[in-house]
Design a protein around this motif. Structure first.
Motif, PDB file in Angstrom:
ATOM      1  N   GLU A  48       0.838  -1.212   0.000  1.00 20.33           N
ATOM      2  CA  GLU A  48       0.000   0.000   0.000  1.00 20.33           C
ATOM      3  C   GLU A  48       0.872   1.261   0.000  1.00 20.33           C
ATOM      4  OE1 GLU A  48      -3.390   2.155   2.740  1.00 20.33           O
ATOM      5  OE2 GLU A  48      -3.118  -0.016   2.911  1.00 20.33           O
ATOM      6  N   ALA A  49       1.896   1.282   0.825  1.00 20.75           N
ATOM      7  CA  ALA A  49       2.778   2.456   0.912  1.00 20.75           C
ATOM      8  C   ALA A  49       3.533   2.690  -0.389  1.00 20.75           C
ATOM      9  CB  ALA A  49       3.757   2.281   2.064  1.00 20.75           C
ATOM     10  N   VAL A  50       4.028   1.625  -1.003  1.00 18.10           N
ATOM     11  CA  VAL A  50       4.774   1.767  -2.263  1.00 18.10           C
ATOM     12  C   VAL A  50       3.864   2.283  -3.374  1.00 18.10           C
ATOM     13  CG1 VAL A  50       5.960   0.457  -4.076  1.00 18.10           C
ATOM     14  CG2 VAL A  50       6.545   0.083  -1.688  1.00 18.10           C
ATOM     15  N   ILE A  51       2.640   1.787  -3.437  1.00 16.84           N
ATOM     16  CA  ILE A  51       1.705   2.253  -4.459  1.00 16.84           C
ATOM     17  C   ILE A  51       1.415   3.740  -4.266  1.00 16.84           C
ATOM     18  CG2 ILE A  51      -0.650   2.074  -5.361  1.00 16.84           C
ATOM     19  CD1 ILE A  51      -0.476  -0.961  -4.756  1.00 16.84           C
ATOM     20  N   HIS A  52       1.129   4.143  -3.033  1.00 12.82           N
ATOM     21  CA  HIS A  52       0.875   5.566  -2.752  1.00 12.82           C
ATOM     22  C   HIS A  52       2.066   6.427  -3.159  1.00 12.82           C
ATOM     23  CE1 HIS A  52      -3.006   5.991  -0.813  1.00 12.82           C
ATOM     24  NE2 HIS A  52      -2.759   4.948  -0.041  1.00 12.82           N
ATOM     25  N   GLN A  53       3.253   6.018  -2.738  1.00 12.41           N
ATOM     26  CA  GLN A  53       4.466   6.794  -2.999  1.00 12.41           C
ATOM     27  C   GLN A  53       4.764   6.910  -4.498  1.00 12.41           C
ATOM     28  OE1 GLN A  53       8.013   4.825  -1.727  1.00 12.41           O
ATOM     29  NE2 GLN A  53       9.287   6.651  -1.916  1.00 12.41           N
ATOM     30  N   GLN A  54       4.757   5.806  -5.200  1.00  5.75           N
ATOM     31  CA  GLN A  54       5.099   5.820  -6.618  1.00  5.75           C
ATOM     32  C   GLN A  54       4.040   6.554  -7.454  1.00  5.75           C
ATOM     33  OE1 GLN A  54       8.071   5.439  -7.406  1.00  5.75           O
ATOM     34  NE2 GLN A  54       8.529   3.326  -7.906  1.00  5.75           N
ATOM     35  N   ALA A  55       2.767   6.333  -7.144  1.00  8.14           N
ATOM     36  CA  ALA A  55       1.703   7.013  -7.889  1.00  8.14           C
ATOM     37  C   ALA A  55       1.768   8.521  -7.671  1.00  8.14           C
ATOM     38  CB  ALA A  55       0.338   6.478  -7.487  1.00  8.14           C
ATOM     39  N   ALA A  56       2.043   8.944  -6.452  1.00  5.19           N
ATOM     40  CA  ALA A  56       2.134  10.382  -6.171  1.00  5.19           C
ATOM     41  C   ALA A  56       3.292  11.023  -6.935  1.00  5.19           C
ATOM     42  CB  ALA A  56       2.306  10.620  -4.678  1.00  5.19           C
ATOM     43  N   PHE A  57       4.398  10.306  -7.066  1.00  7.72           N
ATOM     44  CA  PHE A  57       5.563  10.862  -7.743  1.00  7.72           C
ATOM     45  C   PHE A  57       5.415  10.830  -9.263  1.00  7.72           C
ATOM     46  CE2 PHE A  57       9.785  10.647  -9.644  1.00  7.72           C
ATOM     47  CZ  PHE A  57      10.372  11.767  -9.089  1.00  7.72           C
ATOM     48  N   TRP A  58       5.046   9.677  -9.823  1.00  2.00           N
ATOM     49  CA  TRP A  58       5.041   9.500 -11.273  1.00  2.00           C
ATOM     50  C   TRP A  58       3.727   9.886 -11.943  1.00  2.00           C
ATOM     51  CZ3 TRP A  58       9.538   9.002 -13.481  1.00  2.00           C
ATOM     52  CH2 TRP A  58      10.594   8.442 -12.777  1.00  2.00           C
ATOM     53  N   LEU A  59       2.639   9.848 -11.215  1.00  2.00           N
ATOM     54  CA  LEU A  59       1.314  10.119 -11.794  1.00  2.00           C
ATOM     55  C   LEU A  59       0.584  11.163 -10.951  1.00  2.00           C
ATOM     56  CD1 LEU A  59       0.305   6.378 -12.363  1.00  2.00           C
ATOM     57  CD2 LEU A  59       1.388   7.899 -14.021  1.00  2.00           C
TER      58      LEU A  59
END
Length: 117
Positions: A48-59
């Motif tokens: 969950e944390a990785v999805i939040h972090q990566q989506a916020a940065f890249w998308l």
């Protein structure tokens, strides 16, 4: 449409292995790698944390409404053991005024399945 491309970009982010994309070594989550690890609370929190972090940065144009990492898969016709299969359900929208979309990811008989609604 722009919205369809944004959904495709999200799925691409989820399925790409970090280091796989040329000149962008930090792009990607490689969700398949997580689906075959031990099904623990720590792993589900990490996903969950990785999805939040990566989506916020890249998308940045994607707004996540909820990310549920379930300990048991609730998928009709699942070939894998539903008691031990992780299921990820992401509900999001593109920009402020678009409809909600859902991505469901689960491991089914040795392969990763992605359903987009």
């Amino acid at each position: 449409t722009t919205e369809e491309q944004a959904v495709s970009n999200y799925v691409n982010l989820l399925l790409t292995k970090p280091g796989e994309r040329y000149m962008q070594p930090n792009f990607g989550i490689f969700i398949q790698g997580y689906l075959f690890e031990q099904n623990t609370d720590f792993l589900r929190t990490k996903i969950e944390a990785v999805i939040h972090q990566q989506a916020a940065f890249w998308l940045p144009y994607i707004r996540n409404h909820s990310i549920e990492v379930r300990a048991k898969a609730n998928v009709p016709g699942l070939n894998a053991d539903p008691e031990n299969a992780i299921q990820i359900v992401i509900t999001f929208s593109v920009l402020e005024n678009s409809a909600n979309h859902t991505i469901v990811i689960f491991q089914d008989g040795g392969k990763t399945s992605v359903e987009v609604d």
